[in-house]
Design an enzyme around this catalytic site. Structure first.
Site, PDB file in Angstrom:
ATOM      1  CE  LYS A   1       7.482  -8.639   6.604  1.00  0.00           C
ATOM      2  NZ  LYS A   1       7.553  -7.559   7.609  1.00  0.00           N
TER       3      LYS A   1
ATOM      4  CE  LYS B   1      -2.944  -6.922   5.438  1.00  0.00           C
ATOM      5  NZ  LYS B   1      -2.385  -5.655   5.988  1.00  0.00           N
TER       6      LYS B   1
ATOM      7  CE  LYS C   1      -0.247  -4.036  12.067  1.00  0.00           C
ATOM      8  NZ  LYS C   1      -0.554  -4.206  10.640  1.00  0.00           N
TER       9      LYS C   1
ATOM     10  CB  THR D   1       0.478   0.210   1.172  1.00  0.00           C
ATOM     11  OG1 THR D   1       1.497  -0.351   2.001  1.00  0.00           O
ATOM     12  CG2 THR D   1      -0.888  -0.123   1.740  1.00  0.00           C
TER      13      THR D   1
ATOM     14  CG  ASN E   1       3.282   4.836   3.150  1.00  0.00           C
ATOM     15  OD1 ASN E   1       2.755   3.857   2.626  1.00  0.00           O
ATOM     16  ND2 ASN E   1       4.493   5.246   2.839  1.00  0.00           N
TER      17      ASN E   1
ATOM     18  CB  SER F   1       7.284  -6.308   3.771  1.00  0.00           C
ATOM     19  OG  SER F   1       7.261  -5.037   4.371  1.00  0.00           O
TER      20      SER F   1
HETATM   21  N1  GLU Z   1       1.657  -2.653   8.247  1.00  0.00           N
HETATM   22  C1  GLU Z   1       1.439  -3.142   6.917  1.00  0.00           C
HETATM   23  C2  GLU Z   1       0.188  -3.988   6.883  1.00  0.00           C
HETATM   24  O1  GLU Z   1      -0.702  -3.829   7.684  1.00  0.00           O
HETATM   25  C3  GLU Z   1       2.659  -3.818   6.332  1.00  0.00           C
HETATM   26  C4  GLU Z   1       3.174  -4.998   7.097  1.00  0.00           C
HETATM   27  C5  GLU Z   1       4.511  -5.515   6.594  1.00  0.00           C
HETATM   28  O2  GLU Z   1       5.050  -4.967   5.656  1.00  0.00           O
HETATM   29  O3  GLU Z   1       4.977  -6.486   7.192  1.00  0.00           O
HETATM   30  O4  GLU Z   1       0.001  -4.801   6.012  1.00  0.00           O
END
Ligand code: GLU
Length: 406
Positions: A67, A91, A103, A187, A217, A344
């Site tokens: 994810k 995370k 990613k 976020t 954002n 998410s």
């Molecule tokens: N890009 C965001 C992060 O770095 C969200 C990732 C997501 O929602 O999967 O946590």
């Protein structure tokens, strides 16, 4: 200079120095499961062909599908995406989600692309990766410069090819295309809730002055949450400039200015600022832009009481060491910005079950989980007499070790 991935591994090393883990488990986590990179031939509007480099790194899936977001940025490269994928694994474990870490990215400056070019690129990105993503395999999302619209194009491309129209392959979609209510501000909301949960433990005043680096954002919405809770935002920057006001900005007016002109610079409710916004005096410093912003070069010039990391990887390990000695707590990215991926995961769950949750339910659920995880990390940092990043890593590593199939 170390690569971002080397810095991420140094963080891991710092953490396992305060609590030991099976070395073989740590070695496995130090390598991503899979790195994919290639080139997308993109036809520009002027008829020329541009070869765009794209990436997807699948770091770890012991706890669930890979994810993590997709970054469109001209400086993005495989080392950056590897580090960001590694942090996603940590995370998601910190947030206790049934998901692993991944990613993606593409090396472009999307601001130079028309909407049609962006759509062609986004659809091609999904076509290139359609075999390796999926609701139970790998679930991308937005990151720097990628929007709900881009997620919608990618979701549609996936649905066209596979026939799966559930939307669960990608999160951060527009609400009318299967997105979750509350995802756009998640976020920032998560960052604010972490701050609220730890404010008293960290002995911060009820009313703080904030400096926010980055007005995208995360940064813009964070400014709104803190402003409405009675705090003052005294400095803000974006990629084009910076502005300060020791009495605090009117955030709605600042946002309106940013949307009209494309930058916070030139805002009449403050003074343009030349120099590093990070060095303006405040109680809460919020890096909400890119990595490697707080380093051993500038750390001694910061005038803050705590750092709330809404960006991924804004503080280098050397700076972490100095901040720990100086008694400046850093609320680490893998906790501070975990609200985004948490909502998410709610979106993914709603799509899989065909449900639509109310915004109030999403917000309540997010707040509860953030409070629980923030408290657990704070307590662990006290027990281990260490910083919040090492404590967060230790908790994440314990959860990952339990899920490890070895
Ligand atoms: N890009 C965001 C992060 O770095 C969200 C990732 C997501 O929602 O999967 O946590």
């Amino acid at each position: 200079m170390k690569t971002l991935f080397e810095n991420a591994l140094l963080q891991l090393k710092r953490a396992v120095a305060v609590q030991s883990f099976d070395p073989a488990f740590i070695v496995r986590l130090s390598f991503p499961h899979r790195e994919i990179r290639g080139h997308i031939p993109l036809l520009r509007d002027d008829g020329t062909l541009q070869m765009v480099e794209y990436y997807r790194v699948q770091h770890n899936n012991w706890r669930g599908p890979y994810k993590g977001g997709i970054r469109f940025h001209e400086q993005t490269d495989i080392e950056e995406v590897k580090a960001l994928a590694f942090w996603m694994t940590l995370k998601c474990a910190v947030a206790d989600l049934p998901m692993g870490g991944g990613k993606g990215g593409a090396t472009i400056n999307p601001k130079e692309f028309s909407s049609g070019e962006l759509e062609r690129l986004s659809r091609a990105w999904m076509r290139a990766l359609v075999d390796v993503v999926g609701p139970d395999k790998d679930v991308p999302a937005p990151d720097v410069n990628t929007t709900p619209q881009i997620m919608a194009w990618m979701a549609d491309e996936y649905a066209t090819i596979t026939g799966d129209r559930s939307g669960a392959v990608i999160t951060g979609k527009p609400v009318e295309h299967g997105g979750s209510l509350g995802r756009d501000r998640a976020t920032a909301r998560g960052g604010f809730e972490v701050f609220e949960a730890l404010r008293e433990s960290l002995e911060l005043p009820q009313r703080c002055r904030l400096v926010i680096q980055g007005f995208g954002n995360a940064g813009e919405h964070a400014a709104e949450f803190f402003f409405h809770a009675g705090h003052q935002i005294v400095g803000v920057s974006d990629s084009k400039g910076a502005v300060v006001n020791p009495d605090g900005f009117d955030i709605a007016a600042l946002s309106a200015h940013k949307h009209q002109t494309g930058s916070v610079a030139g805002f009449a409710g403050g003074k343009d600022f030349v120099g590093s916004i990070l060095e303006v005096e405040n109680e809460v410093l919020v890096p909400a832009a890119l990595e490697n912003q707080i380093t051993k070069e500038n750390v001694s010039r910061l005038k803050t009481k705590i750092i709330l990391e809404l960006a991924n990887g804004p503080t280098t390990p050397e700076a972490d060491d100095e901040l720990f000695v100086a008694g400046v707590p850093v609320i680490p990215d893998i906790l501070a910005n975990s609200g985004g991926v948490t909502v998410s995961a709610y979106e993914w769950e709603q799509n899989k079950k065909g449900e639509h949750w109310s915004e109030a339910d999403v917000v309540e659920k997010l707040k509860k989980t953030i409070q629980i995880q923030a408290q657990a990390i704070f307590e662990r940092s006290q027990i281990l007499k260490t910083d919040l990043r090492r404590a967060a890593f230790v908790i994440a590593l314990e959860r990952l070790e339990q899920a490890s199939p070895f």
